[in-house]
Design a protein around this motif. Structure first.
Motif, PDB file in Angstrom:
ATOM      1  N   GLN A 159       9.786 -25.496  -3.309  1.00  0.00           N
ATOM      2  CA  GLN A 159       9.502 -25.868  -4.960  1.00  0.00           C
ATOM      3  C   GLN A 159       8.497 -26.091  -5.501  1.00  0.00           C
ATOM      4  N   GLN A 160       7.514 -24.965  -5.696  1.00  0.00           N
ATOM      5  CA  GLN A 160       6.481 -25.160  -5.537  1.00  0.00           C
ATOM      6  C   GLN A 160       5.246 -26.063  -6.787  1.00  0.00           C
ATOM      7  N   VAL A 161       4.198 -26.200  -6.860  1.00  0.00           N
ATOM      8  CA  VAL A 161       3.760 -27.524  -7.257  1.00  0.00           C
ATOM      9  C   VAL A 161       2.416 -26.718  -8.133  1.00  0.00           C
ATOM     10  N   THR A 162       2.228 -26.690  -9.875  1.00  0.00           N
ATOM     11  CA  THR A 162       2.284 -26.476 -10.689  1.00  0.00           C
ATOM     12  C   THR A 162       0.483 -26.390 -11.085  1.00  0.00           C
ATOM     13  N   ARG A 163      -0.252 -25.569 -11.197  1.00  0.00           N
ATOM     14  CA  ARG A 163      -1.632 -25.671 -11.368  1.00  0.00           C
ATOM     15  C   ARG A 163      -1.761 -27.147 -12.391  1.00  0.00           C
ATOM     16  N   GLU A 181     -20.974 -25.835   4.440  1.00  0.00           N
ATOM     17  CA  GLU A 181     -19.829 -27.466   3.943  1.00  0.00           C
ATOM     18  C   GLU A 181     -19.164 -27.047   5.933  1.00  0.00           C
ATOM     19  N   ASP A 182     -18.774 -28.741   5.277  1.00  0.00           N
ATOM     20  CA  ASP A 182     -18.080 -28.931   6.893  1.00  0.00           C
ATOM     21  C   ASP A 182     -16.616 -29.020   6.096  1.00  0.00           C
ATOM     22  N   LEU A 183     -15.468 -28.982   6.684  1.00  0.00           N
ATOM     23  CA  LEU A 183     -14.214 -29.186   5.834  1.00  0.00           C
ATOM     24  C   LEU A 183     -13.613 -29.853   6.517  1.00  0.00           C
ATOM     25  N   ILE A 184     -13.304 -31.068   6.206  1.00  0.00           N
ATOM     26  CA  ILE A 184     -13.081 -32.984   6.537  1.00  0.00           C
ATOM     27  C   ILE A 184     -11.555 -32.363   6.862  1.00  0.00           C
ATOM     28  N   LEU A 185     -11.150 -32.146   5.529  1.00  0.00           N
ATOM     29  CA  LEU A 185      -9.367 -32.971   5.451  1.00  0.00           C
ATOM     30  C   LEU A 185      -8.664 -32.266   4.638  1.00  0.00           C
ATOM     31  N   GLY A 186      -7.837 -31.932   5.237  1.00  0.00           N
ATOM     32  CA  GLY A 186      -6.500 -31.020   4.188  1.00  0.00           C
ATOM     33  C   GLY A 186      -5.266 -31.893   3.727  1.00  0.00           C
ATOM     34  N   ILE A 187      -4.964 -31.603   3.279  1.00  0.00           N
ATOM     35  CA  ILE A 187      -3.656 -32.248   2.462  1.00  0.00           C
ATOM     36  C   ILE A 187      -3.037 -31.526   1.778  1.00  0.00           C
ATOM     37  N   GLY A 188      -1.723 -31.828   2.312  1.00  0.00           N
ATOM     38  CA  GLY A 188      -0.778 -30.652   2.121  1.00  0.00           C
ATOM     39  C   GLY A 188       0.367 -31.241   0.759  1.00  0.00           C
ATOM     40  N   LEU A 189       0.755 -30.645  -0.086  1.00  0.00           N
ATOM     41  CA  LEU A 189       1.049 -30.931  -1.285  1.00  0.00           C
ATOM     42  C   LEU A 189       2.470 -30.511  -1.601  1.00  0.00           C
ATOM     43  N   GLY A 190       3.255 -31.068  -1.968  1.00  0.00           N
ATOM     44  CA  GLY A 190       5.014 -30.308  -2.085  1.00  0.00           C
ATOM     45  C   GLY A 190       5.861 -31.585  -2.848  1.00  0.00           C
ATOM     46  N   TYR A 191       7.160 -31.243  -1.868  1.00  0.00           N
ATOM     47  CA  TYR A 191       8.067 -31.654  -2.439  1.00  0.00           C
ATOM     48  C   TYR A 191       9.253 -32.548  -1.039  1.00  0.00           C
ATOM     49  N   GLN A 211       6.353 -27.439  16.022  1.00  0.00           N
ATOM     50  CA  GLN A 211       7.178 -26.453  14.621  1.00  0.00           C
ATOM     51  C   GLN A 211       6.985 -26.124  13.035  1.00  0.00           C
ATOM     52  N   GLU A 212       7.119 -27.817  12.399  1.00  0.00           N
ATOM     53  CA  GLU A 212       5.966 -27.695  11.505  1.00  0.00           C
ATOM     54  C   GLU A 212       4.908 -27.108  11.410  1.00  0.00           C
ATOM     55  N   ALA A 213       4.975 -27.891  11.593  1.00  0.00           N
ATOM     56  CA  ALA A 213       3.017 -27.833  11.788  1.00  0.00           C
ATOM     57  C   ALA A 213       2.099 -26.662  11.739  1.00  0.00           C
ATOM     58  N   ALA A 214       3.203 -25.088  12.987  1.00  0.00           N
ATOM     59  CA  ALA A 214       2.387 -24.003  13.149  1.00  0.00           C
ATOM     60  C   ALA A 214       2.637 -23.372  11.379  1.00  0.00           C
ATOM     61  N   ASN A 215       3.907 -23.979  10.692  1.00  0.00           N
ATOM     62  CA  ASN A 215       4.277 -23.588   9.585  1.00  0.00           C
ATOM     63  C   ASN A 215       3.550 -24.207   8.258  1.00  0.00           C
ATOM     64  N   LEU A 216       2.122 -25.532   8.612  1.00  0.00           N
ATOM     65  CA  LEU A 216       1.684 -26.094   7.881  1.00  0.00           C
ATOM     66  C   LEU A 216       2.636 -26.629   6.739  1.00  0.00           C
ATOM     67  N   TYR A 217       3.990 -26.824   7.142  1.00  0.00           N
ATOM     68  CA  TYR A 217       5.133 -27.957   7.046  1.00  0.00           C
ATOM     69  C   TYR A 217       5.585 -27.579   5.929  1.00  0.00           C
ATOM     70  N   ASN A 218       5.342 -25.744   5.638  1.00  0.00           N
ATOM     71  CA  ASN A 218       6.310 -25.396   4.330  1.00  0.00           C
ATOM     72  C   ASN A 218       5.272 -26.665   2.779  1.00  0.00           C
ATOM     73  N   ALA A 219       3.337 -26.489   3.131  1.00  0.00           N
ATOM     74  CA  ALA A 219       3.382 -27.094   1.972  1.00  0.00           C
ATOM     75  C   ALA A 219       3.039 -25.775   0.621  1.00  0.00           C
ATOM     76  N   GLN A 220       3.449 -26.919  -0.042  1.00  0.00           N
ATOM     77  CA  GLN A 220       3.341 -25.580  -1.352  1.00  0.00           C
ATOM     78  C   GLN A 220       1.706 -24.994  -1.605  1.00  0.00           C
ATOM     79  N   ALA A 221       0.820 -26.348  -1.748  1.00  0.00           N
ATOM     80  CA  ALA A 221      -0.754 -26.117  -2.281  1.00  0.00           C
ATOM     81  C   ALA A 221      -0.979 -27.058  -0.933  1.00  0.00           C
ATOM     82  N   ILE A 249       5.045 -36.175  -6.251  1.00  0.00           N
ATOM     83  CA  ILE A 249       5.059 -35.225  -5.191  1.00  0.00           C
ATOM     84  C   ILE A 249       4.434 -35.818  -4.017  1.00  0.00           C
ATOM     85  N   ASP A 250       4.783 -35.112  -3.030  1.00  0.00           N
ATOM     86  CA  ASP A 250       4.082 -35.633  -2.453  1.00  0.00           C
ATOM     87  C   ASP A 250       3.433 -34.815  -1.290  1.00  0.00           C
ATOM     88  N   THR A 251       3.020 -35.637   0.465  1.00  0.00           N
ATOM     89  CA  THR A 251       1.859 -35.095   0.799  1.00  0.00           C
ATOM     90  C   THR A 251       1.892 -35.189   2.406  1.00  0.00           C
TER      91      THR A 251
END
Length: 217
Positions: free
Chosen positions: A19-23, A182-192, A113-123, A157-159
């Protein structure tokens, strides 16, 4: 949603549905997170979001890097567990023991296995700071990330805040408009959340209050 409900229902989700997360939702979540206080109102954070085709390209590139055992080179060093305090290391060990109970002895393979797929995060929200940042800016960015996750939770929306999202920064710079200063410090996956996924049944216990709290009157 009340703050206490947002805090207690939010958890790290390691497998999202398609399920997609909207802009519109993303813009509202980031705007709410902007209310987070920063040192002398410095507002040092920079926010990049990947979704759609961009995220699909990143997911493919990351999968290739993982399967080829490419070395990790995150802008913010990961460090080793031995660098943490004794109490922190014990909490990590306890958490690992809980993973065995929840997922079995092959828990690492299931999580990886899930991490390699970026947890299927939609954003994915990438939080960055300009190089040479103050240590206080790191605190501010952490607070911003928490505000963002709570704002997402309020909207249903979950994270997932994870090192996995930023462990290949050079690859990310090929897909995102992150500048070289710029340094990339953290990523936060969004989805359901996928409610049937075993990796989403993981529970992270918290220490007793009296183990962390000292009140002097």
């Amino acid at each position: 949603m009340e703050v206490n409900k947002a805090l207690t229902t939010r958890k790290a989700i390691r497998k999202f549905t398609d399920q997609q997360v909207t802009r519109t939702d993303i813009e509202a979540i980031v705007q709410l997170a902007q209310t987070t206080p920063t040192w002398v109102n410095s507002q040092s954070q920079r926010v990049y979001v990947a979704m759609g085709d961009t995220l699909s390209s990143i997911r493919t590139a990351q999968h290739d890097l993982v399967t080829s055992n490419a070395p990790l080179n995150s802008d913010l060093p990961m460090g080793h567990r031995s660098d943490w305090s004794t109490i922190a290391q014990q909490n990590m060990q306890d958490w690992n023991a809980g993973l065995v109970k929840t997922l079995g002895s092959d828990f690492r393979a299931k999580i990886d296995q899930e991490a390699a797929n970026l947890y299927n995060a939609q954003a994915v929200v990438y939080l960055a700071l300009t190089k040479g940042y103050s240590p206080w800016a790191l605190y501010d960015l952490g607070a911003f990330g928490q505000s963002l996750m709570l704002a997402a939770q309020e909207r249903g929306i979950d994270t997932m805040p994870a090192y996995q999202f930023i462990k290949y920064p050079q690859m990310l710079r090929e897909h995102l408009s992150v500048t070289s200063d710029e340094d990339l410090i953290l990523g936060i996956g969004l989805g359901y959340r996928d409610t049937k996924a075993p990796v989403n049944q993981i529970v992270a216990d918290r220490m007793p209050l009296d183990a962390i709290l000292t009140i002097q009157d």
